[in-house]
Enzyme design. Structure first.
Site, PDB file in Angstrom:
ATOM      1  N   HIS A   1      -0.060   3.355  -2.859  1.00  0.00           N
ATOM      2  CA  HIS A   1       0.640   2.325  -3.792  1.00  0.00           C
ATOM      3  C   HIS A   1       0.236   2.750  -5.038  1.00  0.00           C
ATOM      4  CE1 HIS A   1       1.058   0.189   0.058  1.00  0.00           C
ATOM      5  NE2 HIS A   1      -0.048  -0.269   0.063  1.00  0.00           N
TER       6      HIS A   1
ATOM      7  N   HIS B   1       4.307  -1.613   2.629  1.00  0.00           N
ATOM      8  CA  HIS B   1       3.841  -0.626   3.700  1.00  0.00           C
ATOM      9  C   HIS B   1       5.196  -0.451   4.650  1.00  0.00           C
ATOM     10  CE1 HIS B   1       0.360  -3.007   2.788  1.00  0.00           C
ATOM     11  NE2 HIS B   1      -0.280  -1.717   2.614  1.00  0.00           N
TER      12      HIS B   1
END
Lengths: 326, 326
Positions: free
Chosen positions: B54, B214
């Site tokens: 991320h 995700h």
């Protein structure tokens, strides 16, 4: 092709609307991006520009300590002389204007034409041609201008901010280009909105070594390899052209579609390579700065610093794409 | 799959080596990223963390005005309690430590376990759950934590820097989460290095509305549409949950593989939508901040500001991923 656009023919204008809305420090007029604060009397004005699709270059580097105006062309297309003329006249604070031009034939011609037509403004020009990958290319006679453009804009911008005269700003800008070298590697092609399909075909197990920022061919294709090997190819090319020594400014640049995590993996390998040559990374940037739409891949740009260039690099900068204080 | 890595199982460690090499202000030890300057006596310590992939979240937000330490797990995998315990003890300057936890079951459990085992440190916790797309999801009970994490880290970080006590920092952090909402749209799947193929299949003419960071499923799939329509879907979802009014902090966030130019196109549409509701973007960010590897797409996060939150947002910050002075 899936892109976050409204239409292929409105993408540059739509993005500039967003840029203006996001950054009150900027003004957009007739497809030129200016500092909202306007020209400063006695300060050399800095104008750059080129095709769109390389964001944040150039419009993202308008602001204190860098550019006074940027002229974005259509995607991968040179700005027209009228844009450059408007920008040049608007940012002149009486001390003249420096044009920072990446070495692509269209850009060179249009900036030259604009400079000639602005005979009421003292204009100097610096050509950026840092890419060691190839001599002559699809859109270029000589070497292409890539990552060093950011270094030239930052360092010349700092010098202009201090009140240096036009000939000095132009000389130091050219010196930054002289001291800089770049090399890029593509894992995938970019896709322009107008074409709607990849600019070139690259098999799933191949990379393009020496890629240009518009997808122009590089030196050769090679099998996909670990980051360590790809970084070594790029760094050997740079080192073979200008030996790595002393304190270096290093940009590990993403081409637009590569995750930041992967750029840090590359940076670690670039750092190890440079240490292996007995040189040192004194300053660095890691991220998307000179991109090629959605291309996956990276480029490395290295500049040999001296004390004065380091001081100018460290000077405060306040732009959407690059900002730091003292 | 082509990625700039050395091997799938070394990518997190290799990227952290690069992070440490690029940023002398950071130290990496046992897969925890710290400020090199160490804890400051009397200052509340801020620790966050979560799966890698991320970036720049979270490690890129360690530094003055934001986090004291970040605990990166393996890709899309929670950090283990030992990392969090190390970080919590190391950053405690005697005023206690705030854990900033995105609402994923693994993260929540491991941060809770670490807090219990750190009975020598005064620990408070804030849960970030800003994503309005779905209730409960692949890895989450309740709502997922996404873009508001950055807002919480920045504002709580500013408050901690001023010397506010732990209970106040925790209260304001929770208030930022309460005032924030997010919604994401995917044009493509991400590909994890370990899997080597896309996490989910998304046809060339479809987008996933309400995507998780995700690749968890969103609300529904829809035909690909102009940026204006995709932005409207995201903004309607946000507005339907927390009406847009007053001064807003807005993040238009790239998922990792989307060019900056396209994010500015989206920002222009988000700005128009918000004006249409009679509200105003008072502060904004456009770029890759909370990413999902190489996913193409965007998310929008909106926080309702007040004077105090605006002041804390504007406070100086000096991290690799976010920096500004006064």
């Amino acid at each position: 092709m899936k892109k976050l656009i409204n239409a292929a023919d409105s993408v540059v204008g739509d993005a500039l609307r967003g840029l203006a809305a996001a950054h009150p420090s900027l003004r957009v007029r007739d497809q030129v991006v200016y500092r909202a604060s306007g020209p400063r009397a006695g300060k050399v004005g800095l104008v750059s520009g080129g095709g769109s699709g390389h964001e944040p270059l150039h419009a993202g580097f308008v602001g204190h300590g860098m550019l006074d105006a940027a002229c974005p062309g259509e995607i991968f297309t040179s700005p027209v002389p009228d844009q450059i003329i408007d920008a040049t006249r608007a940012v002149d604070g009486g001390a003249g204007v420096l044009h920072i031009v990446k070495n692509y034939t269209g850009d060179v011609l249009n900036f030259e034409m604009a400079a000639e037509l602005c005979d009421d403004v003292d204009v100097a020009s610096v050509l950026v041609d840092d890419d060691v990958a190839v001599q002559d290319s699809l859109y270029t006679a000589g070497r292409r201008g890539t990552g060093a453009t950011l270094f030239v804009e930052k360092i010349a911008g700092a010098l202009a901010e201090e009140g240096a005269p036009l000939d000095v700003v132009a000389r130091v800008a050219a010196e930054v280009d002289d001291r800089s070298r770049s090399f890029g590697v593509a894992l995938t092609s970019c896709t322009t909105p107008a074409a709607g399909k990849p600019t070139f075909d690259l098999p799933d197990d191949r990379v393009e070594l020496g890629i240009g920022i518009h997808g122009e061919p590089g030196r050769r294709r090679a099998p996909m390899a670990p980051a360590r090997e790809l970084a070594a190819v790029a760094m050997e090319a740079v080192h073979g052209d200008l030996p790595l020594q002393g304190d270096l400014l290093v940009l590990v640049n993403g081409m637009g579609g590569t995750p930041l995590m992967e750029l840090y993996v590359v940076f670690a390998e670039v750092d190890a390579f440079i240490r292996g040559k007995g040189a040192r990374i004194a300053r660095s940037l890691v991220g998307d700065y000179v991109t090629s739409l959605d291309m996956q891949g990276f480029s490395v740009t290295v500049c040999r610093l001296d004390d004065e260039l380091t001081r100018l690099w460290d000077a405060p900068v306040e732009t959407p794409g690059l900002r730091w204080g003292r």
